[in-house]
Design a protein around this motif. Structure first.
Motif, PDB file in Angstrom:
ATOM      1  N   ASP A  88       0.832  -1.209   0.000  1.00 28.21           N
ATOM      2  CA  ASP A  88       0.000   0.000   0.000  1.00 28.21           C
ATOM      3  C   ASP A  88       0.865   1.257   0.000  1.00 28.21           C
ATOM      4  N   ALA A  89       1.936   1.249   0.789  1.00 23.25           N
ATOM      5  CA  ALA A  89       2.829   2.419   0.837  1.00 23.25           C
ATOM      6  C   ALA A  89       3.496   2.649  -0.513  1.00 23.25           C
ATOM      7  N   GLN A  90       3.802   1.578  -1.206  1.00 22.97           N
ATOM      8  CA  GLN A  90       4.409   1.731  -2.522  1.00 22.97           C
ATOM      9  C   GLN A  90       3.419   2.321  -3.523  1.00 22.97           C
ATOM     10  N   SER A  91       2.158   1.899  -3.384  1.00 21.09           N
ATOM     11  CA  SER A  91       1.127   2.443  -4.283  1.00 21.09           C
ATOM     12  C   SER A  91       0.912   3.923  -4.021  1.00 21.09           C
ATOM     13  N   GLN A  92       0.893   4.303  -2.750  1.00 23.23           N
ATOM     14  CA  GLN A  92       0.746   5.710  -2.412  1.00 23.23           C
ATOM     15  C   GLN A  92       1.915   6.541  -2.931  1.00 23.23           C
ATOM     16  N   TYR A  93       3.065   5.982  -2.894  1.00 25.48           N
ATOM     17  CA  TYR A  93       4.233   6.709  -3.406  1.00 25.48           C
ATOM     18  C   TYR A  93       4.112   6.940  -4.908  1.00 25.48           C
ATOM     19  N   LEU A  94       3.627   5.917  -5.626  1.00 23.96           N
ATOM     20  CA  LEU A  94       3.458   6.074  -7.067  1.00 23.96           C
ATOM     21  C   LEU A  94       2.402   7.138  -7.397  1.00 23.96           C
ATOM     22  N   ARG A  95       1.314   7.147  -6.616  1.00 20.98           N
ATOM     23  CA  ARG A  95       0.290   8.172  -6.843  1.00 20.98           C
ATOM     24  C   ARG A  95       0.837   9.570  -6.511  1.00 20.98           C
ATOM     25  N   ALA A  96       1.668   9.633  -5.462  1.00 20.01           N
ATOM     26  CA  ALA A  96       2.245  10.927  -5.094  1.00 20.01           C
ATOM     27  C   ALA A  96       3.134  11.462  -6.215  1.00 20.01           C
ATOM     28  N   LYS A  97       3.823  10.593  -6.907  1.00 21.73           N
ATOM     29  CA  LYS A  97       4.664  11.029  -8.022  1.00 21.73           C
ATOM     30  C   LYS A  97       3.816  11.631  -9.144  1.00 21.73           C
ATOM     31  N   GLU A  98       2.656  11.002  -9.383  1.00 20.17           N
ATOM     32  CA  GLU A  98       1.769  11.550 -10.425  1.00 20.17           C
ATOM     33  C   GLU A  98       1.204  12.911 -10.031  1.00 20.17           C
ATOM     34  N   LEU A  99       0.866  13.035  -8.722  1.00 17.89           N
ATOM     35  CA  LEU A  99       0.299  14.302  -8.264  1.00 17.89           C
ATOM     36  C   LEU A  99       1.337  15.417  -8.275  1.00 17.89           C
ATOM     37  N   VAL A 100       2.587  15.091  -7.965  1.00 16.13           N
ATOM     38  CA  VAL A 100       3.647  16.102  -8.003  1.00 16.13           C
ATOM     39  C   VAL A 100       3.834  16.598  -9.436  1.00 16.13           C
ATOM     40  N   ALA A 101       3.740  15.704 -10.394  1.00 15.32           N
ATOM     41  CA  ALA A 101       3.888  16.106 -11.803  1.00 15.32           C
ATOM     42  C   ALA A 101       2.798  17.071 -12.229  1.00 15.32           C
ATOM     43  N   LYS A 102       1.604  16.974 -11.602  1.00 11.70           N
ATOM     44  CA  LYS A 102       0.497  17.864 -11.932  1.00 11.70           C
ATOM     45  C   LYS A 102       0.411  19.055 -10.966  1.00 11.70           C
TER      46      LYS A 102
END
Length: 441
Positions: free
Chosen positions: A163-177
């Protein structure tokens, strides 16, 4: 040999003392009866007969003593010494040969690798997958402990890590936007790494419930049973009472039996010979016998010579490795070891029985082409299995072996055999009864 010569010397001294006493007694008789010698001219047959009849027992005793003394003298001083008669001997011709320098020792069979299997955690034994005396390979599963709690904990932490890894991946997408800051991304990354590390720790903890063999070898006696509670860091101990059997510490011992090692000690005086041979790059060879030596001899090589001498026994420890394909050797067995340390190049070897020892030292009798004996002083460098390596003689000399007890310098001899056989070098296959003695060191 020295005892016989000492007895001969004492006998000669006693004969000399007896001779002196006899001379003194004869002198006293001469002084007593010399006045009567003037009357010998007047002695007739009747007078002689009367004298013989009067002293017949004394005359008979004197004749017996003279006869016995003659026989004793002939026995201890044979005709060879008196009249030059030949003495029958057996001789050998000395040859130069390379003689192996063999050092014998006693040691103990030891395992090349031995491991006590102990648990890393406190837990209950669920399954035993090894049997007493079973051959195992490295990585084979031996015991399985109760893994329910550790497995559930691992699955929980693994899910959190995912779950923490998934949240990290989503955070990367949000930072890009530009929906979240970079600080939020870094926090998400740290949470993912921490969750993954916790999952790996739980996985390691779970692996402690599956105990595997670290080496190839043979299992000993299994000291636990299904349902036994095992504890970490305990000393090997198994106790049996009238009601139960309890075991703690080593669950089983795995011992590597092939190849196997033998450990022994070498005297301090032989260390230079060992080290000189090691500098040549050639591994030292050993021959090992265990129990009934007539059955089998194991050949191997020296692994290591210890780097220090034990001052309490003035010896150095040596470890050698030997094959044990038949698995007949077990750690702890008593072993006899013969180590071929080096070779004596161009050595002169003679049978040990040819060496004569007296208070003045050691010597041998050499025979010239006419069979005349001469005593030559020698020095024994090395002795093994009935042969002695000596100095003081030359190659090609003929040495008396049997019959030397009757020889004296200058004695004439004759060969008991048609021709002399050359000296045999010491056997390279040692026996446990042989004893190594070396004056070279």
């Amino acid at each position: 040999m020295s005892k016989i010569e000492s007895s001969l010397d004492q006998l000669v001294i006693k004969l000399g003392q007896l001779k002196t006493v006899g001379k003194a007694h004869l002198c006293s008789l001469w002084q007593k009866y010399s006045p009567q010698l003037d009357k010998l001219k007047k002695i007739d047959y009747a007078t002689v007969k009367a004298f013989v009849l009067k002293f017949k027992w004394r005359i008979f005793l004197v004749l017996i003593l003279l006869y016995a003394g003659s026989k004793v003298y002939d026995y201890f001083f044979p005709a060879a010494d008196k009249a030059g008669g030949p003495v029958t001997v057996t001789s050998v011709i000395v040859e130069k040969k390379d003689i192996p320098l063999i050092i014998e020792a006693t040691g103990t069979i030891v395992s090349n690798s031995i491991v006590d299997i102990r648990p890393m955690i406190t837990n209950t034994v669920a399954k035993i997958l090894v049997k007493d005396g079973q051959e195992v390979k490295a990585g084979d599963l031996l015991f399985q402990l109760d893994d329910r709690n550790d497995k559930a904990n691992y699955e929980k932490l693994k899910a959190l890590a995912d779950d923490a890894q998934s949240q990290y991946l989503r955070a990367k997408e949000l930072v890009a936007k530009n929906f979240i800051s970079k600080a939020g991304l870094e926090t998400s990354s740290a949470n993912a790494k921490a969750a993954l590390a916790a999952a790996k720790a739980a996985e390691v903890q779970l692996s402690f419930d599956y105990i595997r063999s670290p080496i190839d070898g043979r299992a000993g006696i299994v000291n636990v049973f299904p349902g036994s509670l095992v504890q970490a860091s305990n000393v090997v101990s198994t106790s049996t009472s009238s009601t139960a059997t309890s075991s703690v510490g080593a669950m089983v011992t795995i011992t590597q039996l092939n190849p196997i090692n033998v450990q022994f000690v070498i005297p301090e005086k032989d260390i230079p010979t060992l080290l000189e041979n090691q500098l040549d790059g050639e591994p030292l060879k050993v021959k090992v016998t265990v129990g009934d030596t007539s059955k089998k001899t194991y050949e191997g090589t020296v692994l290591v010579v210890d780097n220090q001498v034990d001052p309490s026994i003035a010896a150095v420890r040596v470890k050698a490795q030997i094959p044990n394909d038949s698995m007949t050797l077990l750690p702890g067995q008593f072993a006899r070891v013969s180590l071929v340390a080096s070779d004596l190049k161009d050595a002169l070897s003679v049978p040990s029985q040819a060496v004569v020892i007296n208070p003045r030292g050691k010597f041998v009798y050499t025979l010239d082409k006419d069979g005349k004996a001469s005593s030559v002083p020698i020095k024994v460098i090395y002795e093994y299995q009935g042969n002695s390596v000596i100095t003081g003689i030359q190659a090609g000399d003929r040495i008396a072996v049997e019959g030397k007890q009757n020889l004296r310098p200058g004695s004439k001899t004759r060969e008991a055999k048609s021709s002399a056989a050359p000296v045999n070098s010491p056997a390279t296959s040692p026996t446990p009864a042989a004893t190594t003695t070396s004056d070279k060191k």
